[in-house]
Design a protein around this motif. Structure first.
Motif, PDB file in Angstrom:
ATOM      1  N   LEU A 174      74.111  10.758  81.256  1.00 33.98           N
ATOM      2  CA  LEU A 174      74.913   9.531  81.186  1.00 33.98           C
ATOM      3  C   LEU A 174      74.460   8.780  79.936  1.00 33.98           C
ATOM      4  CD1 LEU A 174      74.629   8.708  84.971  1.00 33.98           C
ATOM      5  CD2 LEU A 174      76.675   9.503  83.772  1.00 33.98           C
ATOM      6  N   GLN A 233      79.476  -0.686  91.406  1.00 34.57           N
ATOM      7  CA  GLN A 233      80.434   0.388  91.659  1.00 34.57           C
ATOM      8  C   GLN A 233      79.873   1.748  91.244  1.00 34.57           C
ATOM      9  OE1 GLN A 233      83.957  -0.859  89.587  1.00 34.57           O
ATOM     10  NE2 GLN A 233      84.585  -2.283  91.211  1.00 34.57           N
ATOM     11  N   HIS A 234      79.121   1.756  90.152  1.00 35.59           N
ATOM     12  CA  HIS A 234      78.467   2.974  89.661  1.00 35.59           C
ATOM     13  C   HIS A 234      77.509   3.517  90.726  1.00 35.59           C
ATOM     14  CE1 HIS A 234      75.969   5.546  87.076  1.00 35.59           C
ATOM     15  NE2 HIS A 234      74.929   4.760  87.307  1.00 35.59           N
ATOM     16  N   HIS A 241      79.387   4.900  93.641  1.00 38.96           N
ATOM     17  CA  HIS A 241      79.934   6.221  93.300  1.00 38.96           C
ATOM     18  C   HIS A 241      78.858   7.296  93.450  1.00 38.96           C
ATOM     19  CE1 HIS A 241      81.990   9.420  91.143  1.00 38.96           C
ATOM     20  NE2 HIS A 241      80.927   9.529  90.368  1.00 38.96           N
ATOM     21  N   LEU A 242      77.675   7.056  92.909  1.00 35.80           N
ATOM     22  CA  LEU A 242      76.587   8.036  93.003  1.00 35.80           C
ATOM     23  C   LEU A 242      76.188   8.273  94.460  1.00 35.80           C
ATOM     24  CD1 LEU A 242      74.364   6.974  89.960  1.00 35.80           C
ATOM     25  CD2 LEU A 242      75.945   8.920  90.105  1.00 35.80           C
ATOM     26  N   ALA A 256      72.348  12.799  86.139  1.00 41.02           N
ATOM     27  CA  ALA A 256      72.831  13.127  87.474  1.00 41.02           C
ATOM     28  C   ALA A 256      72.921  14.648  87.536  1.00 41.02           C
ATOM     29  CB  ALA A 256      74.192  12.491  87.724  1.00 41.02           C
ATOM     30  N   TYR A 304      74.622  17.567  89.406  1.00 39.75           N
ATOM     31  CA  TYR A 304      75.730  17.861  90.319  1.00 39.75           C
ATOM     32  C   TYR A 304      75.604  19.267  90.890  1.00 39.75           C
ATOM     33  CZ  TYR A 304      78.306  13.586  89.448  1.00 39.75           C
ATOM     34  OH  TYR A 304      78.691  12.269  89.408  1.00 39.75           O
ATOM     35  N   ALA A 339      82.033  13.441  87.655  1.00 36.12           N
ATOM     36  CA  ALA A 339      81.261  12.524  86.812  1.00 36.12           C
ATOM     37  C   ALA A 339      82.173  11.501  86.134  1.00 36.12           C
ATOM     38  CB  ALA A 339      80.470  13.301  85.769  1.00 36.12           C
ATOM     39  N   LYS A 340      83.357  11.926  85.753  1.00 36.38           N
ATOM     40  CA  LYS A 340      84.292  11.017  85.073  1.00 36.38           C
ATOM     41  C   LYS A 340      84.997  10.062  86.028  1.00 36.38           C
ATOM     42  CE  LYS A 340      84.914  13.721  80.908  1.00 36.38           C
ATOM     43  NZ  LYS A 340      85.766  14.630  80.142  1.00 36.38           N
ATOM     44  N   ASP A 392      83.255   8.115  87.838  1.00 35.52           N
ATOM     45  CA  ASP A 392      82.306   6.998  87.862  1.00 35.52           C
ATOM     46  C   ASP A 392      82.942   5.779  87.183  1.00 35.52           C
ATOM     47  OD1 ASP A 392      80.177   5.191  87.198  1.00 35.52           O
ATOM     48  OD2 ASP A 392      78.753   6.849  87.288  1.00 35.52           O
TER      49      ASP A 392
END
Length: 167
Positions: free
Chosen positions: A77, A96-97, A100-101, A126, A128, A140-141, A143
């Motif tokens: 990131l 929000q980030h 999301h994670l 991160a 995945y 990832a996008k 996020d």
């Protein structure tokens, strides 16, 4: 007479407790061999299951130990081009980030994530757990920080032993 009855009772009880396998059908401790789980069979099954789901795997042997290696995807990131948000908006995006994670981890797609401790170009990573790069990239996008342009992603395939841990 009481002593004779008590003695007889204890002899019957002692005889019943010392019955052999032939009369009870249960092996004694000297007949039972401790067996470790068949780790090779377990990782073979795990490899087959992962392969059926589209994951890339291979086996690695070192010093007589066999490991199931799986391909993961490390997402760097990085500092994005749009960092003009005010502190309120930046805080909202950060919230929000993290949500999301957490969602990615809860759904089993994210194995590990965290920020770097410096103020460099790469802000965090991160890892995945997805069958392919396209899926890792797509997740990832999603996020909110990436969507807002505050972060950008750079993705690389990465191999690790299945079930490995940080020490």
């Amino acid at each position: 007479m009481k002593k004779a009855i008590l003695l007889s009772f204890f002899l019957v009880l002692l005889t019943a407790c010392n019955q052999s396998r032939d009369t009870r059908g249960i092996p004694g401790p000297e007949e039972v061999e401790a067996k470790a789980p068949d780790r090779i069979q377990d990782i073979q099954k795990q490899a087959e299951e992962l392969k059926s789901q589209g994951y890339e795997t291979f086996f690695y042997e070192e010093e007589g130990e066999k490991y199931l290696m799986q391909q993961y995807f490390i997402v760097f990131l990085k500092r994005g081009a749009n960092r003009s948000q005010d502190s309120t908006e930046a805080a909202r995006l950060q919230e929000q980030h993290l949500a999301h994670l957490n969602r990615m981890a809860d759904e089993g797609y994210l194995s590990l994530a965290g920020p770097f401790g410096d103020d460099g170009e790469i802000r965090g990573i991160a890892v995945y757990n997805t069958p392919n790069l396209k899926m890792a990239d797509s997740l990832a996008k999603m996020d909110p920080m990436v969507k807002a342009g505050r972060l950008e992603v750079e993705i690389h395939p990465w191999w690790a032993a299945k079930g490995g841990e940080l020490k």
